[in-house]
Design an enzyme around this catalytic site. Sequence first.
Site, PDB file in Angstrom:
ATOM      1  N   ASP A 146       1.488 -44.747 -29.127  1.00 53.85           N
ATOM      2  CA  ASP A 146       2.383 -45.796 -28.406  1.00 53.85           C
ATOM      3  C   ASP A 146       2.295 -47.386 -28.458  1.00 53.85           C
ATOM      4  O   ASP A 146       3.331 -48.025 -29.199  1.00 53.85           O
ATOM      5  CB  ASP A 146       2.467 -45.326 -26.639  1.00 53.85           C
ATOM      6  CG  ASP A 146       2.916 -44.696 -26.517  1.00 53.85           C
ATOM      7  OD1 ASP A 146       3.489 -43.232 -26.913  1.00 53.85           O
ATOM      8  OD2 ASP A 146       2.534 -43.586 -25.158  1.00 53.85           O
ATOM      9  N   ASP A 200       5.204 -49.421 -30.552  1.00 52.63           N
ATOM     10  CA  ASP A 200       6.094 -50.460 -29.657  1.00 52.63           C
ATOM     11  C   ASP A 200       5.964 -52.045 -30.176  1.00 52.63           C
ATOM     12  O   ASP A 200       6.142 -52.998 -30.624  1.00 52.63           O
ATOM     13  CB  ASP A 200       4.915 -51.147 -28.415  1.00 52.63           C
ATOM     14  CG  ASP A 200       5.710 -49.653 -27.522  1.00 52.63           C
ATOM     15  OD1 ASP A 200       6.149 -49.429 -27.546  1.00 52.63           O
ATOM     16  OD2 ASP A 200       4.718 -49.527 -26.588  1.00 52.63           O
ATOM     17  N   LYS A 248      19.406 -20.806 -21.060  1.00 53.72           N
ATOM     18  CA  LYS A 248      20.017 -20.723 -20.810  1.00 53.72           C
ATOM     19  C   LYS A 248      19.735 -22.439 -19.915  1.00 53.72           C
ATOM     20  O   LYS A 248      19.895 -22.464 -18.570  1.00 53.72           O
ATOM     21  CB  LYS A 248      21.432 -19.891 -19.757  1.00 53.72           C
ATOM     22  CG  LYS A 248      22.098 -20.742 -19.616  1.00 53.72           C
ATOM     23  CD  LYS A 248      23.666 -19.623 -18.629  1.00 53.72           C
ATOM     24  CE  LYS A 248      24.932 -20.415 -18.703  1.00 53.72           C
ATOM     25  NZ  LYS A 248      24.851 -21.569 -17.284  1.00 53.72           N
ATOM     26  N   GLU A 296      23.114 -28.856 -25.387  1.00 51.15           N
ATOM     27  CA  GLU A 296      22.857 -28.750 -23.729  1.00 51.15           C
ATOM     28  C   GLU A 296      21.520 -30.493 -24.217  1.00 51.15           C
ATOM     29  O   GLU A 296      20.959 -30.740 -24.868  1.00 51.15           O
ATOM     30  CB  GLU A 296      22.373 -27.807 -23.131  1.00 51.15           C
ATOM     31  CG  GLU A 296      22.951 -28.137 -21.574  1.00 51.15           C
ATOM     32  CD  GLU A 296      24.145 -26.645 -21.877  1.00 51.15           C
ATOM     33  OE1 GLU A 296      24.608 -26.622 -22.391  1.00 51.15           O
ATOM     34  OE2 GLU A 296      24.007 -27.309 -20.152  1.00 51.15           O
ATOM     35  N   LYS A 341      22.449 -14.309 -15.665  1.00 54.03           N
ATOM     36  CA  LYS A 341      22.032 -15.753 -14.572  1.00 54.03           C
ATOM     37  C   LYS A 341      20.957 -15.448 -13.595  1.00 54.03           C
ATOM     38  O   LYS A 341      21.519 -13.818 -13.569  1.00 54.03           O
ATOM     39  CB  LYS A 341      23.552 -16.267 -13.463  1.00 54.03           C
ATOM     40  CG  LYS A 341      24.277 -16.697 -14.790  1.00 54.03           C
ATOM     41  CD  LYS A 341      24.411 -18.889 -14.511  1.00 54.03           C
ATOM     42  CE  LYS A 341      24.821 -18.678 -13.523  1.00 54.03           C
ATOM     43  NZ  LYS A 341      25.674 -19.765 -13.545  1.00 54.03           N
ATOM     44  N   GLU A 377      18.313 -16.584 -26.469  1.00 59.00           N
ATOM     45  CA  GLU A 377      18.359 -17.630 -26.032  1.00 59.00           C
ATOM     46  C   GLU A 377      17.991 -17.936 -24.285  1.00 59.00           C
ATOM     47  O   GLU A 377      18.551 -17.612 -23.672  1.00 59.00           O
ATOM     48  CB  GLU A 377      18.913 -19.444 -26.601  1.00 59.00           C
ATOM     49  CG  GLU A 377      19.386 -18.639 -27.643  1.00 59.00           C
ATOM     50  CD  GLU A 377      20.381 -19.730 -28.311  1.00 59.00           C
ATOM     51  OE1 GLU A 377      21.331 -20.262 -27.494  1.00 59.00           O
ATOM     52  OE2 GLU A 377      21.007 -19.456 -29.576  1.00 59.00           O
ATOM     53  N   LYS A 425      23.107 -13.610 -27.588  1.00 60.71           N
ATOM     54  CA  LYS A 425      24.515 -13.814 -28.614  1.00 60.71           C
ATOM     55  C   LYS A 425      24.344 -13.053 -30.060  1.00 60.71           C
ATOM     56  O   LYS A 425      23.376 -12.725 -30.179  1.00 60.71           O
ATOM     57  CB  LYS A 425      24.601 -15.216 -29.159  1.00 60.71           C
ATOM     58  CG  LYS A 425      24.372 -16.287 -28.506  1.00 60.71           C
ATOM     59  CD  LYS A 425      23.964 -18.312 -29.146  1.00 60.71           C
ATOM     60  CE  LYS A 425      24.288 -18.626 -28.327  1.00 60.71           C
ATOM     61  NZ  LYS A 425      23.884 -20.372 -28.114  1.00 60.71           N
ATOM     62  N   CYS A 446      14.004 -50.898  19.470  1.00 60.85           N
ATOM     63  CA  CYS A 446      13.545 -50.141  19.829  1.00 60.85           C
ATOM     64  C   CYS A 446      12.090 -49.393  19.592  1.00 60.85           C
ATOM     65  O   CYS A 446      12.013 -49.638  18.011  1.00 60.85           O
ATOM     66  CB  CYS A 446      14.650 -48.995  19.040  1.00 60.85           C
ATOM     67  SG  CYS A 446      14.641 -46.908  18.736  1.00 60.85           S
ATOM     68  N   ASP A 478      19.357 -25.571 -17.782  1.00 56.42           N
ATOM     69  CA  ASP A 478      20.691 -26.001 -17.017  1.00 56.42           C
ATOM     70  C   ASP A 478      21.187 -27.759 -16.928  1.00 56.42           C
ATOM     71  O   ASP A 478      20.290 -28.505 -16.695  1.00 56.42           O
ATOM     72  CB  ASP A 478      19.784 -26.507 -15.354  1.00 56.42           C
ATOM     73  CG  ASP A 478      21.349 -26.082 -14.472  1.00 56.42           C
ATOM     74  OD1 ASP A 478      21.834 -26.146 -14.758  1.00 56.42           O
ATOM     75  OD2 ASP A 478      20.892 -25.801 -13.419  1.00 56.42           O
ATOM     76  N   TYR A 523      22.250 -25.847 -29.567  1.00 52.21           N
ATOM     77  CA  TYR A 523      22.260 -24.365 -30.164  1.00 52.21           C
ATOM     78  C   TYR A 523      23.480 -23.702 -30.666  1.00 52.21           C
ATOM     79  O   TYR A 523      23.423 -22.415 -30.709  1.00 52.21           O
ATOM     80  CB  TYR A 523      21.723 -23.859 -28.193  1.00 52.21           C
ATOM     81  CG  TYR A 523      23.342 -24.243 -27.476  1.00 52.21           C
ATOM     82  CD1 TYR A 523      24.007 -23.680 -27.521  1.00 52.21           C
ATOM     83  CD2 TYR A 523      22.051 -24.923 -26.397  1.00 52.21           C
ATOM     84  CE1 TYR A 523      24.991 -24.587 -26.907  1.00 52.21           C
ATOM     85  CE2 TYR A 523      23.083 -25.378 -25.652  1.00 52.21           C
ATOM     86  CZ  TYR A 523      24.606 -25.533 -25.105  1.00 52.21           C
ATOM     87  OH  TYR A 523      26.047 -25.856 -24.854  1.00 52.21           O
ATOM     88  N   CYS A 565      20.906 -43.445  21.064  1.00 52.73           N
ATOM     89  CA  CYS A 565      19.649 -43.382  20.519  1.00 52.73           C
ATOM     90  C   CYS A 565      18.935 -42.458  21.204  1.00 52.73           C
ATOM     91  O   CYS A 565      17.989 -42.977  22.551  1.00 52.73           O
ATOM     92  CB  CYS A 565      18.682 -44.802  20.215  1.00 52.73           C
ATOM     93  SG  CYS A 565      17.398 -44.462  20.151  1.00 52.73           S
ATOM     94  N   CYS A 597      20.992 -47.197  15.836  1.00 55.97           N
ATOM     95  CA  CYS A 597      20.919 -46.990  16.828  1.00 55.97           C
ATOM     96  C   CYS A 597      20.264 -49.099  16.548  1.00 55.97           C
ATOM     97  O   CYS A 597      20.303 -49.588  15.914  1.00 55.97           O
ATOM     98  CB  CYS A 597      18.995 -46.771  17.251  1.00 55.97           C
ATOM     99  SG  CYS A 597      18.676 -48.017  19.063  1.00 55.97           S
ATOM    100  N   CYS A 640      15.738 -45.071  22.484  1.00 60.70           N
ATOM    101  CA  CYS A 640      15.655 -45.933  23.567  1.00 60.70           C
ATOM    102  C   CYS A 640      17.148 -45.768  23.874  1.00 60.70           C
ATOM    103  O   CYS A 640      17.134 -46.476  25.039  1.00 60.70           O
ATOM    104  CB  CYS A 640      15.169 -47.248  22.759  1.00 60.70           C
ATOM    105  SG  CYS A 640      16.753 -47.092  21.473  1.00 60.70           S
TER     106      CYS A 640
HETATM  107  S1  IVH Z   1      25.888 -21.118 -26.196  1.00 61.03           S
HETATM  108  C1  IVH Z   1      30.424 -20.205 -27.627  1.00 61.03           C
HETATM  109  N1  IVH Z   1      24.121 -21.253 -25.828  1.00 61.03           N
HETATM  110  O1  IVH Z   1      26.341 -22.468 -20.977  1.00 61.03           O
HETATM  111  C2  IVH Z   1      29.175 -20.784 -27.676  1.00 61.03           C
HETATM  112  N2  IVH Z   1      25.271 -22.529 -24.244  1.00 61.03           N
HETATM  113  O2  IVH Z   1      29.404 -20.991 -19.623  1.00 61.03           O
HETATM  114  C3  IVH Z   1      28.850 -21.477 -25.954  1.00 61.03           C
HETATM  115  N3  IVH Z   1      24.234 -23.312 -22.289  1.00 61.03           N
HETATM  116  O3  IVH Z   1      29.021 -24.254 -21.309  1.00 61.03           O
HETATM  117  C4  IVH Z   1      27.147 -21.395 -25.722  1.00 61.03           C
HETATM  118  N4  IVH Z   1      22.235 -23.184 -22.453  1.00 61.03           N
HETATM  119  O4  IVH Z   1      26.764 -25.404 -21.547  1.00 61.03           O
HETATM  120  C5  IVH Z   1      25.494 -21.678 -25.566  1.00 61.03           C
HETATM  121  N5  IVH Z   1      21.635 -21.619 -25.327  1.00 61.03           N
HETATM  122  C6  IVH Z   1      22.678 -21.961 -25.069  1.00 61.03           C
HETATM  123  C7  IVH Z   1      23.508 -22.542 -23.798  1.00 61.03           C
HETATM  124  C8  IVH Z   1      24.459 -22.497 -23.314  1.00 61.03           C
HETATM  125  C9  IVH Z   1      23.000 -23.734 -21.878  1.00 61.03           C
HETATM  126  C10 IVH Z   1      25.304 -23.541 -21.254  1.00 61.03           C
HETATM  127  C11 IVH Z   1      26.443 -24.385 -21.830  1.00 61.03           C
HETATM  128  C12 IVH Z   1      27.954 -23.342 -22.228  1.00 61.03           C
HETATM  129  C13 IVH Z   1      27.074 -22.792 -21.088  1.00 61.03           C
HETATM  130  C14 IVH Z   1      27.649 -21.016 -20.757  1.00 61.03           C
END
Ligand code: IVH
Length: 667
Positions: free
Chosen positions: A31, A35, A111, A166, A306, A109, A282, A423, A113, A218, A400, A418, A403
């Site tokens: 680091d 820097d 998903k 993402e 999900k 993959e 996919k 108090c 957040d 992705y 309160c 309050c 008091c």
């Molecule tokens: S693929 C056409 N891959 O989840 C393909 N989406 O409801 C489009 N997301 O809007 C998305 N991880 O914001 C894909 N590995 C991943 C993902 C991913 C998160 C989110 C993305 C998308 C929503 C799908």
Amino acid sequence: MNPSERIKELVKILNQANHDYYVLDESKITDQEFDKLLRELIVLEEKYPEYVLEDSPTKRVGGEVVSKFNKITHNIPMLSLPNVFNEDEVKEFAERIEKEITNPKYVCEYKIDGLSVSLKYVNGLLVSGATRGDGQVGEDITHNVKTIKSIPLKLNKQIDIEVRGEIYMSKETLKKINEERVLNGDTPLQNVRNAAAGSVRQLDSKIAAKRNLEAWIYHLPNPEDYGIKTHHEALAFMKELGFRTNPNNKLVSNKNEIIEYINEAATKRDDLPYEIDGIVIKLDDLEMQKKMGYTSKYPRWATAYKFPAQEVLTKLTDIIFTVGRTGQITPNAVLDPVIVMGSTISRATLHNEDYVIMKDLKIGDTVSIHKAGDVIPEVVEAKTERRDGSEKPFVMIDKCPICETKLIKKEGQVDYYCPNTNCPARSIEKFIHFASKGAMDIDGLGDEIIEDFYNLNIIKSYTDFFKLFNHKEEIMNLEGYGLKKITNILDSVENAKHSSLDRLLFGLGIEGVGAKTAKIIAEHYPDIRLLYNVSIEDLSNIKDIGPILANNIYNYFQDNENRKLIEELIDLGVNTTYTLNKTKYNEQVTSKKIVITGTLSVASRPFIKELLESFGGVVVESVSKKTDLVLVGENPGSKYEKAKELGIKILDDNEVTKLINELKSEY
Ligand code: IVH
């Protein structure tokens, strides 16, 4: 080496180091080395702005401010995915595909957040970043995207390309931000997704830069342009170009392997440094994807599994009210203790009256609980279908709870207060805050001990902390207070006397002054007595201090009672000077009011201003008797004449160059 070549070389080394660290997760330089090189680059770029490169890592620190978010139309719509919620639905998805396609392969993959982003590169250089918006039209967030270190500003090939991925915030970053927010009295950010989305929706990119965002890429919307035939090849291709692709992506051959992947991910989920809310599946072959096509809303070749929501049910047994140090009244849910994600929850804040009404909570309700952003317990909702009529309605108090003073509600605000400054609840909270970690950090003085000492009249003022030794005998006679405990407390009090001024300013509980503001004030006024003479205007001139805050600080130090308190603290040996960041002290600059007039040759005005401020200088617009220093460049205005008239110290262009170079070398 000439400056242009050195700039090129530094950009290359630093970008490689960034890529190694943020994309490949391996550091090759320390680091400190990083820097040092970055500082060298900053100085060179400042001196030779004509050589600044498009992909310079200095573009990542933020600073670009946009006045509004422009719209960006997506050439190919940014679709989201249909959701499935259990094993059977995952299998049905695969079976639908297998009806039309023989031996399909899938890429599984995580998903992530966060929020999706589309990135466009022209000739290998990042030109735009856009949010998904409604899928057709998103918002231009390029200025913020550039601050995300895992997003390359320049690719390994000079090609035109669009990729999608993402943007997210790690669990650790959210935790740190929230710890700081709580210390500053701000409400914590709810979860990683809101935190990430809120960060990219900032007009000033400095804010996003501080939020430490990251990204996984992705999706390649135009794979055929690059002769790519499968999704897993597209991922490899994007990785080759310098994008950060998730190492947990996996090519699988059948639905059982998909289920295996999901189960494994579910067990790993809690240990990941980032949040995932499911798995994306996919179809791998792009020809086959085309064959499966789209419904009106979604691709038919991909789906999102999900994870079940991590919510736990329990009973809301009561709603009790607490009084904060400012007098703010907070309703709190008292819950039958339950374990949520590894820790026992028996209380959760309900913020204010409006919040409880909005959630329609009744005492006796069965409620679902989760941990927002994995940290803060939150009541999600009341399970109204489980009511049996025995539940009691929520009633906001009007006095309160401690008091009994009638509560007040300021106009336009949701919170009740309050108003009684004496108090006991307010006082105890005030003293707890004074001794807390972010303030004077008096180890060994926990909340309950402070409450005991308050009730025993041992602590009735901040100064009493430093007179505790007078009560040694008395305290030792109390149950549960042995010699070891009291010695420990007295040692901590002694240590706390040496705290830096910023901690004291924070601890005193001046309205609106959180830990961060306290540090800013202390940097500008490194001795507390300097604050006796500042004006509201002086304070408002400090970056990050608005007029309301300036007013609060001014009023605090004009109050004789407060001055008496400070003088007593000084007499008791409490340090009231700023002892942090000593290196950033410069006799000519620190705590001085400085005016700049005319064009200075050494650097641009914003740069000089920033540099002076980082040394605790206050750059003000107009010259007055209170001005300490005037920097005069070419073609100065009337400020120069006025400074001469008032006999204020003036530095000419040469002297300014010398000063700035001196500051830069310490920067
Ligand atoms: S693929 C056409 N891959 O989840 C393909 N989406 O409801 C489009 N997301 O809007 C998305 N991880 O914001 C894909 N590995 C991943 C993902 C991913 C998160 C989110 C993305 C998308 C929503 C799908």
